[in-house]
Write an enzyme that holds these catalytic residues in place. Structure first.
Site, PDB file in Angstrom:
ATOM      1  N   ALA A  60      -9.730   5.534   3.376  1.00 43.39           N
ATOM      2  CA  ALA A  60      -9.658   6.765   4.175  1.00 43.39           C
ATOM      3  C   ALA A  60     -10.966   7.527   4.209  1.00 43.39           C
ATOM      4  O   ALA A  60     -11.614   7.738   3.192  1.00 43.39           O
ATOM      5  CB  ALA A  60      -8.547   7.693   3.693  1.00 43.39           C
ATOM      6  N   GLY A  61     -11.334   7.959   5.422  1.00 42.77           N
ATOM      7  CA  GLY A  61     -12.481   8.828   5.608  1.00 42.77           C
ATOM      8  C   GLY A  61     -13.764   8.142   6.006  1.00 42.77           C
ATOM      9  O   GLY A  61     -14.741   8.804   6.352  1.00 42.77           O
ATOM     10  N   LYS A  94       0.879  -1.172   0.000  1.00 42.52           N
ATOM     11  CA  LYS A  94       0.000   0.000   0.000  1.00 42.52           C
ATOM     12  C   LYS A  94       0.916   1.221   0.000  1.00 42.52           C
ATOM     13  O   LYS A  94       1.628   1.479   0.964  1.00 42.52           O
ATOM     14  CB  LYS A  94      -0.903   0.019   1.227  1.00 42.52           C
ATOM     15  CG  LYS A  94      -1.791   1.264   1.266  1.00 42.52           C
ATOM     16  CD  LYS A  94      -2.556   1.398   2.563  1.00 42.52           C
ATOM     17  CE  LYS A  94      -3.261   2.748   2.604  1.00 42.52           C
ATOM     18  NZ  LYS A  94      -3.939   3.001   3.901  1.00 42.52           N
ATOM     19  N   GLY A 107      -8.803   9.297   8.831  1.00 42.61           N
ATOM     20  CA  GLY A 107      -9.218   9.421  10.220  1.00 42.61           C
ATOM     21  C   GLY A 107     -10.295  10.449  10.494  1.00 42.61           C
ATOM     22  O   GLY A 107     -10.681  10.653  11.650  1.00 42.61           O
TER      23      GLY A 107
END
Length: 257
Positions: free
Chosen positions: A184-185, A96, A157
């Site tokens: 993400a998010g 990643k 986050g």
């Protein structure tokens, strides 16, 4: 089945391993999520000393595939060096790739990301690039050798959920045959279900589970939401309408005076 770089998986949830109250809770969350891929930071493994070794042993005992990440890297050189070290430590070409460009939003440096992706792909890595929802950047990453994309839906986050649904929908439409993983998010299971309903192939998350009041229960909730979202996409969700449409036919109904 979810296919990533020639490997098939039944779960469409990828789970991070950081921020949990304890390694035991992390392990229980992975089991509750029934996921088959976890992300692991080389920085945590390297900096943990003896504790880091115990953590790696715990990960191995879970029987999941490890996706090392370059979390915390802010330059191409740093990301490439970290990736090469990760390949030695974790014995995998999967990576990643993160190249962070902004300290506050943790938004990717897309220029550095494309450059690093090209270098690593040529070196035999199978790259999972953490990127924005920009179509041009996506095209450049594919040209650089990536065979899948991992766009964010909000800053890492932040737990905001999808901030630009139109952009996510556009990515799906432009790359119908490329595996797309939202990374993400995501903050709630409903957010995960929403992106899966758009036709995304999987969701990668960490904070939303690790920092929940009950990480194990939340992991299970996300697993169910992702399955529901996928099934809804395949079933063909009803598109929003501007006007009301009666569910009971009006024509042919009896009239009473």
């Amino acid at each position: 089945m979810l296919e990533l770089y020639g490997h098939q998986f039944s779960s469409r949830l990828l789970l991070g391993t950081a921020l949990y109250p304890s390694p035991a809770i992390m392990a229980d969350a992975v089991k509750a999520a029934r996921n088959e891929i976890v992300t692991v930071s080389l920085r945590r493994e390297s900096a943990g000393g003896k504790t880091g070794g115990q953590f790696w042993s715990l990960i191995q005992s879970l029987g999941v595939r490890v996706l090392p990440n370059t979390a915390g890297c802010h330059s191409v050189k740093e990301a490439v060096t970290t990736a090469q070290m990760a390949r030695e430590v974790f014995a995998t070409n999967w990576l990643k790739l993160e190249v962070i460009g902004n300290h506050d939003t943790l938004q990717p440096d897309v220029f550095g990301l494309v450059e690093a992706a090209r270098i690593l792909s040529e070196d035999g890595f199978e790259v999972f690039p953490y990127t924005t929802d920009d179509l041009v950047v996506a095209e450049r990453l594919l040209e650089a050798g990536c065979r899948l994309l991992m766009p964010w839906c909000a800053p890492i986050g932040s737990a905001r959920g999808p901030q630009n649904v139109d952009a996510l929908r556009s990515l799906r439409g432009h790359f119908p045959d490329v595996p797309l993983i939202v990374d993400a998010g995501i903050g709630r299971p409903s957010h995960a279900a929403e992106v899966m309903e758009l036709g995304y192939d999987a969701v990668l998350l960490n904070t939303a589970v690790a920092k929940a009041g009950d990480p194990v229960a939340m992991a299970g909730a996300f697993a169910k939401a992702i399955e529901a979202g996928r099934e809804a996409f395949l079933a063909g969700p009803l598109e929003p309408r501007d006007m009301a449409v009666p569910s009971t036919p009006v024509i042919g109904m009896a009239a009473f005076s």
